[in-house]
Design a protein around this motif. Sequence first.
Motif, PDB file in Angstrom:
ATOM      1  N   GLY A  76       8.682  15.723 -16.685  1.00  0.00           N
ATOM      2  CA  GLY A  76       8.023  15.210 -17.890  1.00  0.00           C
ATOM      3  C   GLY A  76       6.530  15.095 -17.693  1.00  0.00           C
ATOM      4  N   VAL A  77       6.132  14.541 -16.540  1.00  0.00           N
ATOM      5  CA  VAL A  77       4.708  14.434 -16.224  1.00  0.00           C
ATOM      6  C   VAL A  77       4.118  15.831 -16.019  1.00  0.00           C
ATOM      7  CG1 VAL A  77       3.028  13.593 -14.536  1.00  0.00           C
ATOM      8  CG2 VAL A  77       4.928  12.128 -15.246  1.00  0.00           C
ATOM      9  N   GLY A  78       4.888  16.702 -15.375  1.00  0.00           N
ATOM     10  CA  GLY A  78       4.411  18.071 -15.185  1.00  0.00           C
ATOM     11  C   GLY A  78       4.122  18.754 -16.507  1.00  0.00           C
ATOM     12  N   ASP A  79       4.972  18.527 -17.500  1.00  0.00           N
ATOM     13  CA  ASP A  79       4.736  19.110 -18.823  1.00  0.00           C
ATOM     14  C   ASP A  79       3.467  18.548 -19.456  1.00  0.00           C
ATOM     15  OD1 ASP A  79       7.007  20.597 -18.551  1.00  0.00           O
ATOM     16  OD2 ASP A  79       8.255  19.339 -19.857  1.00  0.00           O
ATOM     17  N   GLN A  80       3.221  17.244 -19.255  1.00  0.00           N
ATOM     18  CA  GLN A  80       1.999  16.644 -19.786  1.00  0.00           C
ATOM     19  C   GLN A  80       0.766  17.268 -19.135  1.00  0.00           C
ATOM     20  OE1 GLN A  80       2.206  12.387 -19.319  1.00  0.00           O
ATOM     21  NE2 GLN A  80       4.172  12.222 -20.389  1.00  0.00           N
ATOM     22  N   VAL A  81       0.837  17.497 -17.836  1.00  0.00           N
ATOM     23  CA  VAL A  81      -0.290  18.111 -17.121  1.00  0.00           C
ATOM     24  C   VAL A  81      -0.539  19.519 -17.648  1.00  0.00           C
ATOM     25  CG1 VAL A  81      -1.102  18.941 -14.880  1.00  0.00           C
ATOM     26  CG2 VAL A  81       0.041  16.712 -15.048  1.00  0.00           C
ATOM     27  N   LEU A  82       0.527  20.298 -17.825  1.00  0.00           N
ATOM     28  CA  LEU A  82       0.369  21.656 -18.342  1.00  0.00           C
ATOM     29  C   LEU A  82      -0.266  21.650 -19.733  1.00  0.00           C
ATOM     30  CD1 LEU A  82       3.693  23.431 -17.307  1.00  0.00           C
ATOM     31  CD2 LEU A  82       1.401  23.968 -16.497  1.00  0.00           C
ATOM     32  N   THR A  83       0.135  20.705 -20.567  1.00  0.00           N
ATOM     33  CA  THR A  83      -0.408  20.631 -21.920  1.00  0.00           C
ATOM     34  C   THR A  83      -1.899  20.344 -21.901  1.00  0.00           C
ATOM     35  OG1 THR A  83       1.736  19.855 -22.768  1.00  0.00           O
ATOM     36  CG2 THR A  83      -0.201  19.468 -24.135  1.00  0.00           C
ATOM     37  N   VAL A  84      -2.311  19.377 -21.068  1.00  0.00           N
ATOM     38  CA  VAL A  84      -3.730  19.023 -20.974  1.00  0.00           C
ATOM     39  C   VAL A  84      -4.548  20.188 -20.421  1.00  0.00           C
ATOM     40  CG1 VAL A  84      -5.404  17.516 -19.831  1.00  0.00           C
ATOM     41  CG2 VAL A  84      -3.286  16.554 -20.758  1.00  0.00           C
ATOM     42  N   LEU A  85      -4.047  20.834 -19.378  1.00  0.00           N
ATOM     43  CA  LEU A  85      -4.787  21.940 -18.772  1.00  0.00           C
ATOM     44  C   LEU A  85      -4.866  23.141 -19.705  1.00  0.00           C
ATOM     45  CD1 LEU A  85      -3.631  21.789 -15.044  1.00  0.00           C
ATOM     46  CD2 LEU A  85      -5.561  20.662 -16.163  1.00  0.00           C
ATOM     47  N   ALA A  86      -3.833  23.355 -20.499  1.00  0.00           N
ATOM     48  CA  ALA A  86      -3.879  24.445 -21.476  1.00  0.00           C
ATOM     49  C   ALA A  86      -4.967  24.201 -22.517  1.00  0.00           C
ATOM     50  CB  ALA A  86      -2.520  24.590 -22.159  1.00  0.00           C
ATOM     51  N   THR A 122     -10.806  18.779 -12.905  1.00  0.00           N
ATOM     52  CA  THR A 122     -11.195  17.420 -13.277  1.00  0.00           C
ATOM     53  C   THR A 122      -9.957  16.527 -13.358  1.00  0.00           C
ATOM     54  OG1 THR A 122     -13.029  18.307 -14.580  1.00  0.00           O
ATOM     55  CG2 THR A 122     -12.368  16.022 -15.019  1.00  0.00           C
ATOM     56  N   PRO A 123      -9.984  15.335 -12.740  1.00  0.00           N
ATOM     57  CA  PRO A 123      -8.811  14.444 -12.774  1.00  0.00           C
ATOM     58  C   PRO A 123      -8.410  14.101 -14.201  1.00  0.00           C
ATOM     59  CG  PRO A 123     -10.398  13.700 -11.142  1.00  0.00           C
ATOM     60  CD  PRO A 123     -11.075  14.784 -11.916  1.00  0.00           C
ATOM     61  N   LEU A 124      -7.131  13.885 -14.398  1.00  0.00           N
ATOM     62  CA  LEU A 124      -6.628  13.506 -15.712  1.00  0.00           C
ATOM     63  C   LEU A 124      -6.893  12.022 -15.957  1.00  0.00           C
ATOM     64  CD1 LEU A 124      -5.072  16.172 -14.975  1.00  0.00           C
ATOM     65  CD2 LEU A 124      -3.222  15.304 -16.420  1.00  0.00           C
ATOM     66  N   HIS A 125      -7.362  11.697 -17.166  1.00  0.00           N
ATOM     67  CA  HIS A 125      -7.733  10.317 -17.456  1.00  0.00           C
ATOM     68  C   HIS A 125      -6.543   9.367 -17.368  1.00  0.00           C
ATOM     69  CE1 HIS A 125     -11.742  11.552 -18.582  1.00  0.00           C
ATOM     70  NE2 HIS A 125     -11.271  12.393 -19.489  1.00  0.00           N
ATOM     71  N   ASP A 126      -5.392   9.798 -17.902  1.00  0.00           N
ATOM     72  CA  ASP A 126      -4.237   8.911 -17.910  1.00  0.00           C
ATOM     73  C   ASP A 126      -3.348   9.098 -16.698  1.00  0.00           C
ATOM     74  OD1 ASP A 126      -3.626  11.425 -18.724  1.00  0.00           O
ATOM     75  OD2 ASP A 126      -2.098  10.825 -20.167  1.00  0.00           O
ATOM     76  N   ARG A 127      -3.725  10.013 -15.796  1.00  0.00           N
ATOM     77  CA  ARG A 127      -2.963  10.241 -14.562  1.00  0.00           C
ATOM     78  C   ARG A 127      -3.935  10.362 -13.395  1.00  0.00           C
ATOM     79  NH1 ARG A 127       2.492   9.174 -15.268  1.00  0.00           N
ATOM     80  NH2 ARG A 127       3.058   9.800 -17.392  1.00  0.00           N
ATOM     81  N   PRO A 128      -4.635   9.280 -13.039  1.00  0.00           N
ATOM     82  CA  PRO A 128      -5.659   9.367 -11.996  1.00  0.00           C
ATOM     83  C   PRO A 128      -5.113   9.775 -10.632  1.00  0.00           C
ATOM     84  CG  PRO A 128      -5.174   7.075 -12.550  1.00  0.00           C
ATOM     85  CD  PRO A 128      -4.483   7.919 -13.564  1.00  0.00           C
ATOM     86  N   ALA A 129      -3.821   9.590 -10.410  1.00  0.00           N
ATOM     87  CA  ALA A 129      -3.242   9.958  -9.120  1.00  0.00           C
ATOM     88  C   ALA A 129      -3.063  11.471  -8.983  1.00  0.00           C
ATOM     89  CB  ALA A 129      -1.897   9.263  -8.925  1.00  0.00           C
ATOM     90  N   ILE A 130      -3.184  12.178 -10.098  1.00  0.00           N
ATOM     91  CA  ILE A 130      -3.000  13.630 -10.077  1.00  0.00           C
ATOM     92  C   ILE A 130      -4.355  14.309 -10.175  1.00  0.00           C
ATOM     93  CG2 ILE A 130      -1.959  15.607 -11.252  1.00  0.00           C
ATOM     94  CD1 ILE A 130       0.215  13.754 -12.265  1.00  0.00           C
ATOM     95  N   THR A 131      -4.694  15.083  -9.181  1.00  0.00           N
ATOM     96  CA  THR A 131      -5.938  15.858  -9.190  1.00  0.00           C
ATOM     97  C   THR A 131      -5.573  17.334  -9.209  1.00  0.00           C
ATOM     98  OG1 THR A 131      -7.074  14.135  -7.920  1.00  0.00           O
ATOM     99  CG2 THR A 131      -8.115  16.307  -8.012  1.00  0.00           C
ATOM    100  N   PRO A 132      -5.583  17.950 -10.376  1.00  0.00           N
ATOM    101  CA  PRO A 132      -5.174  19.359 -10.457  1.00  0.00           C
ATOM    102  C   PRO A 132      -6.253  20.291  -9.922  1.00  0.00           C
ATOM    103  CG  PRO A 132      -5.928  18.607 -12.593  1.00  0.00           C
ATOM    104  CD  PRO A 132      -5.977  17.409 -11.678  1.00  0.00           C
ATOM    105  N   SER A 133      -5.864  21.504  -9.643  1.00  0.00           N
ATOM    106  CA  SER A 133      -6.805  22.565  -9.282  1.00  0.00           C
ATOM    107  C   SER A 133      -6.148  23.895  -9.579  1.00  0.00           C
ATOM    108  CB  SER A 133      -7.224  22.474  -7.808  1.00  0.00           C
ATOM    109  OG  SER A 133      -6.135  22.779  -6.959  1.00  0.00           O
TER     110      SER A 133
END
Length: 294
Positions: free
Chosen positions: A162-172, A224-235
């Motif tokens: 579920g969180v992974g889907d949120q990350v994909l949506t934001v990065l898209a 850039t880190p996600l505002h609502d998921r500071p523990a996740i730093t994508p790259s």
Amino acid sequence: MDAQLRLVRMARIDGQPLPSGLERALGVAVDITARKRTEQTLREVRADLTATLRALPDLMFEVDREGTFHHVHAPRPELLLVPPDAIVGRNQRDLLPPGTLREAELSELAFYDALTGLPNRRLLLDRIEQTLLRQAREPSWCALLFIDLDDFKRVNDHHGHGVGDQVLTVLAQRLRASVRETDPLGRLAGDEFVALLPDLGENAAAARRVAQRVARTLVRTLGTPLHDRPAITPSASVGVLMFRGHHAVADLLAQADWLMYRAKDAGKGQLTLRWYGREAPTPAPRPPAPRRHG
């Protein structure tokens, strides 16, 4: 005839007999070489696209604007409730219960990724193909960007899908904001995205600078880190393939995919740029057979 010989000019000749006692005729020849070459290019492009689609593992449908199915690509027929032959030629209204889906919703399902809202693989490849057809007539420098998120499996494993889907949506959304609205962009599969930067001009050095700037912006924006998921730093790792004119989509994707892996091998958040084709200002190494990845 010698197999090495080939026809270099083609013409259409129309004529009619002259009204005289002599066996003579008046004819007009029209040079149709350009038209025939364009038709040949279109046939080759269609064959390349067909071969690419046949190699895909996904379930896909070819549907016209009226909702009639013309082709079903089903590498796993068990995913269908009826055989593919029972679908081709029928309209979606005949196959779905009344009121199940509106026409706009069907279009979204057929051509857009349900999670990110970006064009799906089918629409993405079609848009790239259409852009490359224009390149066959008006060649200019272009850049194909193959974008892969780093360690995305860890996000799903540690935080849930579920969180992974949120990350994909934001990065898209970040990807869409980082390229021109007219640039083909879509989700190829999983955590892989592809963007095409066409019409970068005739100057190779200037085109390279534009492609590098866009790719670096993507890397920085996606990191850039996600505002609502500071523990996740994508790259993300990005392979940038510079080319000019028309090429087969499958060949371009294989080259860009290989460059993405070169960037990933160099560490997280990296990009690798190479030239491709005979007009490249510097020779490009030929990649090995593309690796499969999830």
